[in-house]
Design a protein around this motif. Structure first.
Motif, PDB file in Angstrom:
ATOM      1  N   ASP A 236      45.407 -10.838 -22.975  1.00 54.84           N
ATOM      2  CA  ASP A 236      45.432 -12.170 -23.346  1.00 54.84           C
ATOM      3  C   ASP A 236      46.763 -12.537 -23.983  1.00 54.84           C
ATOM      4  N   ASP A 237      46.978 -13.664 -24.220  1.00 52.40           N
ATOM      5  CA  ASP A 237      48.496 -14.141 -24.626  1.00 52.40           C
ATOM      6  C   ASP A 237      48.831 -13.409 -25.917  1.00 52.40           C
ATOM      7  N   ASP A 238      47.935 -13.405 -26.836  1.00 50.98           N
ATOM      8  CA  ASP A 238      48.196 -12.743 -28.280  1.00 50.98           C
ATOM      9  C   ASP A 238      48.424 -11.410 -28.262  1.00 50.98           C
ATOM     10  N   ALA A 239      47.726 -10.620 -27.264  1.00 47.28           N
ATOM     11  CA  ALA A 239      47.766  -9.204 -27.191  1.00 47.28           C
ATOM     12  C   ALA A 239      49.082  -8.840 -26.698  1.00 47.28           C
ATOM     13  N   LEU A 240      49.584  -9.684 -25.828  1.00 46.59           N
ATOM     14  CA  LEU A 240      50.985  -9.474 -25.013  1.00 46.59           C
ATOM     15  C   LEU A 240      51.950  -9.616 -25.965  1.00 46.59           C
ATOM     16  N   ALA A 241      51.890 -10.878 -26.753  1.00 46.50           N
ATOM     17  CA  ALA A 241      52.985 -10.862 -27.510  1.00 46.50           C
ATOM     18  C   ALA A 241      53.152  -9.859 -28.713  1.00 46.50           C
ATOM     19  N   GLU A 242      51.700  -9.267 -29.196  1.00 44.92           N
ATOM     20  CA  GLU A 242      51.839  -8.272 -30.073  1.00 44.92           C
ATOM     21  C   GLU A 242      52.575  -6.880 -29.365  1.00 44.92           C
ATOM     22  N   ALA A 243      52.201  -6.889 -28.332  1.00 43.61           N
ATOM     23  CA  ALA A 243      52.784  -5.472 -27.413  1.00 43.61           C
ATOM     24  C   ALA A 243      54.185  -5.605 -27.560  1.00 43.61           C
ATOM     25  N   VAL A 244      54.755  -6.887 -27.063  1.00 41.81           N
ATOM     26  CA  VAL A 244      56.245  -7.138 -27.020  1.00 41.81           C
ATOM     27  C   VAL A 244      57.001  -6.640 -28.611  1.00 41.81           C
ATOM     28  N   ARG A 245      56.115  -7.126 -29.376  1.00 40.06           N
ATOM     29  CA  ARG A 245      56.581  -7.068 -30.955  1.00 40.06           C
ATOM     30  C   ARG A 245      56.809  -5.528 -31.033  1.00 40.06           C
ATOM     31  N   GLN A 246      55.677  -4.647 -30.871  1.00 38.52           N
ATOM     32  CA  GLN A 246      55.595  -3.541 -31.341  1.00 38.52           C
ATOM     33  C   GLN A 246      56.693  -2.710 -30.482  1.00 38.52           C
ATOM     34  N   ILE A 247      56.704  -2.909 -29.255  1.00 40.14           N
ATOM     35  CA  ILE A 247      57.638  -2.056 -28.222  1.00 40.14           C
ATOM     36  C   ILE A 247      59.081  -2.262 -28.640  1.00 40.14           C
ATOM     37  N   ASP A 248      59.646  -3.495 -28.983  1.00 38.86           N
ATOM     38  CA  ASP A 248      61.066  -3.893 -29.519  1.00 38.86           C
ATOM     39  C   ASP A 248      61.997  -3.416 -28.609  1.00 38.86           C
ATOM     40  N   GLY A 249      61.607  -3.547 -27.213  1.00 36.18           N
ATOM     41  CA  GLY A 249      62.701  -3.236 -26.443  1.00 36.18           C
ATOM     42  C   GLY A 249      62.947  -1.694 -25.962  1.00 36.18           C
ATOM     43  N   PHE A 250      61.992  -0.815 -26.524  1.00 34.92           N
ATOM     44  CA  PHE A 250      62.289   0.525 -26.409  1.00 34.92           C
ATOM     45  C   PHE A 250      61.554   0.984 -25.201  1.00 34.92           C
ATOM     46  N   PRO A 251      62.102   1.784 -24.099  1.00 33.94           N
ATOM     47  CA  PRO A 251      61.208   1.953 -23.018  1.00 33.94           C
ATOM     48  C   PRO A 251      60.006   3.146 -23.306  1.00 33.94           C
ATOM     49  N   TYR A 252      60.311   4.238 -24.183  1.00 35.23           N
ATOM     50  CA  TYR A 252      59.372   5.116 -24.338  1.00 35.23           C
ATOM     51  C   TYR A 252      58.159   4.344 -25.068  1.00 35.23           C
TER      52      TYR A 252
END
Length: 371
Positions: A236-252
């Motif tokens: 869902d959109d909220d989960a996707l937004a949270e994933a993007v925030r947690q990942i912070d652009g870092f591939p690993y």
């Protein structure tokens, strides 16, 4: 009652060097390289160096580009910079080109016997004493008959390794002799800098350098959603937004968060925000053990002092003047350790001269560990 969804494999790939389902944020690099492989040679991308901190996807990118080259008819040898590397290159080329090269030992006649049917004795010639360059040229000659070239991918470049210098200097001769050859290397910033500064390898300064920085948020969002959907789930959109925030652009972190969030969802048909948060907590533990601690082990006491002075609050940038004040040191001291940490891939410098961390969350982790 409806039956639970059948188990499906996790589509995220946090294993070292594993090619992800979607290579997020590297489209320009991969497009340029594929075009180079499809050409007739001479493309400057055929000598490229990929530079980045731990966890920026260097090994996965090398693997992916090797696969793309093989699809274009190149013979690919994937090796790491370690003792025995040159012999490994020869063996990997022969293995990958077994259908194109004659690797049978040569034989010579040693005697003739006179008998009713005649007889002869043979023995294999001893292995050639030719050097590495000559043996590689023999392989190039055979592959040229099939219009095939050789792509060498070298991971974790080590400027202190004599074979690293020999490979690089010999590759220069391959280019001069119009061999169909490509050299793709990857390494940490300080090791690449040391390699490029060597007297025998200075020609590599003309190689294409690709600095693997953070992935843009929109690329992370698209690739994460596509990866989830490729595995048969929804997000869902909220989960996707949270994933993007947690990942912070870092591939690993992309792969770690995705892998753990997918497992948290288990047999659920969709990944929700709580699954992502749970996955991110576990992902940060793995990131600390596999990336942060390894990075800290290579830093000096003064490096760590610089890092701890940089970022008292999450996401903040730090200026030179602030560092001078917090450290109580001179401008030259700040400049010295700025360069060391830039070369190590720990920090980045913005156009405004401010500093931030190349590794997401690293400053907070250091400050917590060394309270």
């Amino acid at each position: 009652m409806a039956s639970a969804q059948a188990f499906v494999p996790n589509p995220f790939t946090p294993a070292f060097g594993k090619v992800p389902a979607f290579m997020a944020g590297r489209e320009q690099i991969t497009e340029d390289m594929v075009q180079a492989f499809a050409g007739e040679g001479g493309d400057p991308n055929l000598c490229s160096i990929f530079v980045g901190a731990r966890g920026t996807g260097k090994t996965a990118l090398l693997t992916y580009l090797g696969q793309q080259a093989a699809q274009q008819g190149w013979v690919v040898a994937n090796v790491s910079a370690q003792e025995g590397m040159l012999d490994d290159v020869l063996q990997r080329v022969r293995e990958a080109a077994a259908h194109l090269v004659d690797d049978a030992p040569k034989r010579r006649l040693t005697g003739i016997g006179i008998a009713s049917l005649g007889s002869a004795s043979w023995e294999n010639e001893p292995a050639s004493s030719a050097n590495w360059r000559t043996r590689m040229n023999g392989l190039f000659d055979q592959l040229a008959e099939a219009d095939a070239g050789i792509v060498l991918t070298v991971d974790e470049v080590d400027p202190a390794l004599p074979e690293m210098t020999e490979l690089c200097t010999t590759f220069q001769h391959f280019v001069r002799e119009n061999r169909k050859a490509a050299l793709l290397m990857a390494g940490l910033p300080h090791k690449v800098s040391a390699l490029l500064s060597g007297r025998s390898t200075s020609f590599l300064r003309r190689a294409f350098r690709h600095d693997l920085g953070p992935i843009a948020s929109y690329d992370v969002e698209e690739a994460f959603r596509l990866t989830v959907e490729s595995g048969g789930k929804r997000i869902d959109d909220d989960a996707l937004a949270e994933a993007v925030r947690q990942i912070d652009g870092f591939p690993y972190m992309f792969q770690l968060v995705g892998y753990r969030a997918w497992n948290a969802a288990r047999l659920s048909p969709a990944i929700c925000e709580e699954h992502v948060r749970r996955g991110a907590r576990l992902a940060r533990e793995v990131l600390a053990a596999s990336v942060y601690d390894a990075t800290i082990s290579e830093l000096s006491k003064n490096d760590l002092a610089f890092v701890r002075a940089m970022n008292p609050g999450a996401g903040e940038k730090t200026t030179r003047d602030e560092l001078k004040t917090r450290l109580g040191k001179s401008s030259s001291h700040v400049s010295t350790y700025r360069k060391r940490l830039l070369d190590a891939g720990v920090i980045e410098e913005g156009l405004d001269g401010s500093f931030s961390f190349a590794l997401p969350g690293f400053g907070e982790y250091v400050n917590q560990r060394f309270r």
